[in-house]
Design an enzyme around this catalytic site. Structure first.
Site, PDB file in Angstrom:
ATOM      1  N   GLU A  63     -21.756  36.217  -2.306  1.00  0.00           N
ATOM      2  CA  GLU A  63     -20.411  35.669  -2.749  1.00  0.00           C
ATOM      3  C   GLU A  63     -20.024  34.688  -3.551  1.00  0.00           C
ATOM      4  O   GLU A  63     -19.478  34.695  -4.792  1.00  0.00           O
ATOM      5  CB  GLU A  63     -19.524  35.532  -1.680  1.00  0.00           C
ATOM      6  CG  GLU A  63     -19.372  36.657  -0.606  1.00  0.00           C
ATOM      7  CD  GLU A  63     -20.667  36.527   0.587  1.00  0.00           C
ATOM      8  OE1 GLU A  63     -21.571  36.177   0.145  1.00  0.00           O
ATOM      9  OE2 GLU A  63     -20.216  36.833   1.850  1.00  0.00           O
ATOM     10  N   ALA A 164     -48.701  58.864   2.669  1.00  0.00           N
ATOM     11  CA  ALA A 164     -48.685  60.029   1.856  1.00  0.00           C
ATOM     12  C   ALA A 164     -49.703  61.163   2.439  1.00  0.00           C
ATOM     13  O   ALA A 164     -50.592  60.814   3.064  1.00  0.00           O
ATOM     14  CB  ALA A 164     -49.410  59.365   0.484  1.00  0.00           C
ATOM     15  N   THR A 171     -53.855  63.022   5.281  1.00  0.00           N
ATOM     16  CA  THR A 171     -53.761  62.054   4.637  1.00  0.00           C
ATOM     17  C   THR A 171     -55.252  61.869   3.797  1.00  0.00           C
ATOM     18  O   THR A 171     -55.315  60.876   2.861  1.00  0.00           O
ATOM     19  CB  THR A 171     -53.635  60.731   5.307  1.00  0.00           C
ATOM     20  OG1 THR A 171     -54.836  60.648   6.237  1.00  0.00           O
ATOM     21  CG2 THR A 171     -52.513  60.691   6.122  1.00  0.00           C
ATOM     22  N   TRP A 180     -56.168  61.058  -5.712  1.00  0.00           N
ATOM     23  CA  TRP A 180     -54.593  60.944  -5.288  1.00  0.00           C
ATOM     24  C   TRP A 180     -53.960  62.018  -4.508  1.00  0.00           C
ATOM     25  O   TRP A 180     -54.258  63.000  -5.153  1.00  0.00           O
ATOM     26  CB  TRP A 180     -53.735  60.198  -6.112  1.00  0.00           C
ATOM     27  CG  TRP A 180     -54.371  58.975  -6.791  1.00  0.00           C
ATOM     28  CD1 TRP A 180     -54.932  58.752  -8.040  1.00  0.00           C
ATOM     29  CD2 TRP A 180     -54.264  57.735  -6.188  1.00  0.00           C
ATOM     30  NE1 TRP A 180     -55.547  57.568  -8.337  1.00  0.00           N
ATOM     31  CE2 TRP A 180     -55.107  56.952  -7.143  1.00  0.00           C
ATOM     32  CE3 TRP A 180     -53.922  57.302  -4.899  1.00  0.00           C
ATOM     33  CZ2 TRP A 180     -55.148  55.493  -6.735  1.00  0.00           C
ATOM     34  CZ3 TRP A 180     -54.006  55.862  -4.720  1.00  0.00           C
ATOM     35  CH2 TRP A 180     -54.872  54.764  -5.503  1.00  0.00           C
ATOM     36  N   ARG A 194     -43.338  48.220  -1.991  1.00  0.00           N
ATOM     37  CA  ARG A 194     -44.045  46.998  -1.253  1.00  0.00           C
ATOM     38  C   ARG A 194     -43.303  45.758  -1.850  1.00  0.00           C
ATOM     39  O   ARG A 194     -43.374  44.760  -1.073  1.00  0.00           O
ATOM     40  CB  ARG A 194     -45.444  47.085  -1.865  1.00  0.00           C
ATOM     41  CG  ARG A 194     -46.489  47.938  -1.277  1.00  0.00           C
ATOM     42  CD  ARG A 194     -47.816  47.805  -2.003  1.00  0.00           C
ATOM     43  NE  ARG A 194     -48.615  48.648  -1.224  1.00  0.00           N
ATOM     44  CZ  ARG A 194     -49.810  48.982  -1.626  1.00  0.00           C
ATOM     45  NH1 ARG A 194     -50.593  48.471  -2.601  1.00  0.00           N
ATOM     46  NH2 ARG A 194     -50.815  49.675  -0.835  1.00  0.00           N
ATOM     47  N   THR A 206     -58.774  50.577   8.057  1.00  0.00           N
ATOM     48  CA  THR A 206     -58.692  50.698   6.588  1.00  0.00           C
ATOM     49  C   THR A 206     -58.794  49.675   5.796  1.00  0.00           C
ATOM     50  O   THR A 206     -59.414  50.059   4.740  1.00  0.00           O
ATOM     51  CB  THR A 206     -56.994  50.877   6.652  1.00  0.00           C
ATOM     52  OG1 THR A 206     -56.622  51.919   7.560  1.00  0.00           O
ATOM     53  CG2 THR A 206     -56.396  51.209   5.220  1.00  0.00           C
ATOM     54  N   ARG A 217     -48.077  46.394  -7.730  1.00  0.00           N
ATOM     55  CA  ARG A 217     -48.383  46.492  -9.078  1.00  0.00           C
ATOM     56  C   ARG A 217     -47.556  47.494  -9.901  1.00  0.00           C
ATOM     57  O   ARG A 217     -46.794  48.289  -9.237  1.00  0.00           O
ATOM     58  CB  ARG A 217     -49.717  46.950  -9.297  1.00  0.00           C
ATOM     59  CG  ARG A 217     -50.907  46.147  -8.633  1.00  0.00           C
ATOM     60  CD  ARG A 217     -52.350  46.614  -8.912  1.00  0.00           C
ATOM     61  NE  ARG A 217     -52.680  47.795  -8.212  1.00  0.00           N
ATOM     62  CZ  ARG A 217     -52.794  48.043  -6.766  1.00  0.00           C
ATOM     63  NH1 ARG A 217     -52.838  47.141  -6.083  1.00  0.00           N
ATOM     64  NH2 ARG A 217     -53.184  49.454  -6.587  1.00  0.00           N
ATOM     65  N   ALA A 276     -54.620  55.921  10.386  1.00  0.00           N
ATOM     66  CA  ALA A 276     -54.174  56.680  11.505  1.00  0.00           C
ATOM     67  C   ALA A 276     -53.940  55.954  12.922  1.00  0.00           C
ATOM     68  O   ALA A 276     -53.304  56.208  13.696  1.00  0.00           O
ATOM     69  CB  ALA A 276     -54.982  57.717  11.555  1.00  0.00           C
ATOM     70  N   GLY A 281     -51.003  53.243  17.363  1.00  0.00           N
ATOM     71  CA  GLY A 281     -50.502  52.184  17.978  1.00  0.00           C
ATOM     72  C   GLY A 281     -49.177  51.835  18.012  1.00  0.00           C
ATOM     73  O   GLY A 281     -48.519  51.446  18.925  1.00  0.00           O
TER      74      GLY A 281
END
Ligand code: AOF
Ligand code: ZN
Length: 340
Positions: A63, A164, A171, A180, A194, A206, A217, A276, A281
């Site tokens: 504001e 994705a 995946t 991809w 991100r 991972t 990026r 995964a 979890g």
């Protein structure tokens, strides 16, 4: 409350509200632990004469920024804000008083403030003779405040699980290839997203298997201006050769330790990116507030799944999510889900 805003028709303040929501979205990822609020000032002819959004913590609220940019034209005008103006003196002074001092005659806001310390602004404005109305978000407008609102109510970071996947739910292919699944437009959206989060979280599995840098990026590889915190959950050591080492990251042993530490250090809106078993979890513990699934028009037949283990042995026990939105991203689809 039924107020004539003197703007001819409600479509005009819907336009102003959309503009305020876009300003809030522009601030997302830069304000925590404070909310990414957007505000516009509209003069009596319906023209937007001031715009602003929350500044990084300790800085002016939305504001104040909008009033500064409107200057004297705010007098007699309408303020449209995505969050109820604050009525307290915290790190900064009360926005209600600034709106009163500026001579604004009407205030429209989207969400009530769930923060007990700052709430009460609508009432304070009304007591000062200002017409106040709470309104609904326009259809399809992205609401940058939702994660902050949930986090503030929970006293715990808002968690979005992102993945994705192929049309048939994988995946990665059986040989592990995952680059991809989705096209460029969807991948660019991931990076934009991100940059708007406080932290990105992955599991050690991972981190070790994919060696991701977890940076935000642009398509050409340049780093975006705002980078989220990078968080790894798990007890295994990440090799010193990992890209995460270069980028800098935090590691916690468990999901609870990570979320508790993230909350204490100001994170309100975090993104879980894989893999995964970490997804399992978070889901098993009921710690997922929203799901962001990027669906690609590819079928693999067999491959690696989104979640590593069973969440329900029979369909009647499976949790069902609510569709909060669907967006086309090139050939892919972004499916936004919320808890039902
Ligand atoms: C913001 N930006 O545009 C609005 C906020 O410690 P302070 O003084 O910065 O106050 C933070 C609280 O003020 C925040 O938790 C929220 O309840 C309220 N409104 N905060 O940072 C804004 N309108
Ligand atoms: Zn304020």
């Amino acid at each position: 409350m039924n107020i004539d805003f003197g703007l001819g028709n409600t479509a005009e303040y819907q336009v102003a509200l959309r503009a305020a929501m876009e300003l809030g979205l522009a601030a997302k990822g830069t304000t925590s632990p404070n909310p990414p609020v957007g505000a516009v000032i509209v003069d009596s002819s319906g023209r937007v004469v001031g715009r602003g959004h929350t500044q990084p913590v300790g800085g002016p609220h939305a504001e104040i920024m909008a009033l500064r940019s409107a200057g004297n034209t705010a007098r007699g005008g309408l303020a449209v804000v995505t969050l109820e103006p604050c009525a307290h003196t915290g790190r900064t002074g009360p926005c209600t008083q600034a709106l009163i001092n500026a001579g604004v005659s009407q205030v429209v806001f989207l969400h009530s403030d769930p923060n007990p310390v700052a709430s009460g602004g609508a009432k304070a404005l009304q007591e000062a003779g200002i017409a106040v109305q709470q309104v609904q978000a326009p259809e399809g407008a992205e609401d940058a405040l939702l994660p902050w609102l949930t986090a503030t109510q929970l006293g715990w970071p808002h968690v979005t699980l992102k993945f994705a996947q192929t049309l048939d739910g994988f995946t990665a292919a059986t040989d592990g290839t995952s680059q991809w699944i989705t096209g460029e437009t969807a991948r660019n959206h991931v990076h934009e997203d991100r940059a708007r989060r406080d932290a990105i979280i992955i599991g050690t599995g991972t981190a070790l298997a994919d060696n991701p840098s977890l940076t935000a990026r642009y398509l050409d590889g340049r780093l975006r201006e705002k980078q989220p915190r990078r968080v790894v959950i798990g007890t295994r050591d990440i090799s010193a050769a990992s890209k995460l080492h270069a980028a800098g990251y935090e590691q916690y042993g468990t999901i609870d330790q990570a979320l508790s530490q993230l909350w204490d250090t100001g994170a309100r809106d975090v993104l879980v990116e894989g893999g995964a078993s970490l997804a399992y979890g978070f889901l098993k513990a009921g710690k997922v507030d929203a799901i962001q699934a990027y669906l690609a028009p590819v079928l693999l037949g067999e491959g690696r799944g989104v979640v590593s283990a069973s969440l329900a042995g029979t369909l009647a026990d499976a949790g069902r999510w609510r569709t909060a939105g669907v967006r086309h991203l090139g050939e892919d689809v972004l499916w936004l889900l919320a808890q039902s």
